[in-house]
Design a protein around this motif. Structure first.
Motif, short mmCIF file in Angstrom:
data_model
loop_
_atom_site.label_atom_id
_atom_site.label_comp_id
_atom_site.label_asym_id
_atom_site.label_seq_id
_atom_site.Cartn_x
_atom_site.Cartn_y
_atom_site.Cartn_z
N GLN A 182 2.85 13.10 2.28
CA GLN A 182 3.75 12.76 1.18
C GLN A 182 5.22 12.87 1.55
N GLU A 195 2.66 1.59 -3.42
CA GLU A 195 1.77 2.01 -4.50
C GLU A 195 1.47 3.50 -4.41
N GLU A 196 1.21 3.99 -3.19
CA GLU A 196 0.91 5.41 -3.01
C GLU A 196 2.07 6.29 -3.45
N GLN A 197 3.29 5.91 -3.04
CA GLN A 197 4.45 6.73 -3.38
C GLN A 197 4.77 6.65 -4.87
N GLU A 200 0.83 -1.21 0.00
CA GLU A 200 0.00 0.00 0.00
C GLU A 200 0.86 1.26 0.00
N GLU A 201 1.90 1.30 0.86
CA GLU A 201 2.79 2.46 0.90
C GLU A 201 3.53 2.62 -0.43
N CYS A 247 2.85 6.05 -7.37
CA CYS A 247 1.85 6.66 -8.24
C CYS A 247 1.84 8.17 -8.14
N TYR A 248 2.50 8.72 -7.12
CA TYR A 248 2.50 10.18 -7.00
C TYR A 248 3.83 10.78 -7.46
#
Length: 232
Positions: free
Chosen positions: A177, A37-39, A34-35, A41-42
């Motif tokens: 972020q 993917e978040e990083q 999860e971490e 994708c941003y």
């Protein structure tokens, strides 16, 4: 060059990140799918180092999801699995290379450099807002012809503001972020970094670019700056 390291073993992640930083890379660390993917994708990364065995979901799931989302950064899978079928599965999912544990750091670096050489044409281009330029590939910032030296946190904040130039970025967004935490207790820390960043990119003789929008957050102006509402 910017690398995302996705590794749930915190000691191993700390050691790998330290070694990569000593080689001149900027490194972000995630400890779960999860971490990661978040990083990924941003932020734009030059390369992703991804452990196969992660808690909850396996790294191969993240690899597949990143490719589905159009993330094209090279992915190097790390795993203790050495069966040919596992290697094929990892590569078919979208990984660009596969390194079996245990490994020596020199081999990891050789694989990373090879992947970066192959991906050079696809590296992210420079960001330019007004007369300030941020080059993610070279990890370099300039205003006009003047180079600007930033700390890793200042660089991360500036990159976020530039990617959302003209839009207000909240303190909550920056906290999540840049510091990977919620807002509680770090308002003053965020303000201190913004203040330091403003001093570096907005010297007295230059046009101000960073605005503080009262009760909302911060904005990097794209055209003519509006009124500076709150210098906090």
């Amino acid at each position: 060059m910017k690398i995302l390291l996705v590794e749930d073993d915190r000691k191993a992640a700390r050691l790998l990140a330290k070694g990569l930083k000593e080689e001149g890379f900027a490194v972000d660390v995630a400890h779960s799918v999860e971490e990661g993917e978040e990083q990924a994708c941003y932020m734009d990364y030059n390369l992703i180092v991804l452990d196969w065995l992660l808690p909850g979901k396996e790294g191969i799931v993240l690899c597949r999801e990143l490719r589905r989302r159009g993330i094209r950064a090279p992915i190097l899978m790390l795993t203790a699995r050495d069966a040919v079928s596992d290697r094929i599965a990892g590569l078919n999912t979208g990984a660009d290379d596969y390194l079996t544990k245990p490994f020596v750091f020199e081999e990891l670096m050789a694989r990373i450099r090879a992947l970066l050489r192959r991906s050079e044409p696809a590296q992210p281009g420079a960001l330019t807002v007004a007369d300030i330029t941020l080059d993610p590939g070279a990890h370099r910032v300039t205003r006009g012809s003047r180079p600007i030296v930033l700390t890793p946190k200042e660089y991360a904040i500036l990159e976020i503001l530039m990617r959302q130039a003209g839009q207000v970025v909240s303190r909550t967004s920056l906290a999540g972020q840049v510091w990977k935490t919620d807002l509680i207790g770090i308002d003053n820390l965020i303000d201190a970094h913004i203040s330091n960043l403003r001093r570096k990119i907005d010297p007295p003789d230059a046009r101000p670019l960073i605005e503080t929008v009262r009760s909302r957050g911060f904005r990097l102006v794209k055209d003519e700056p509006g009124a500076m509402t709150d210098e906090g």
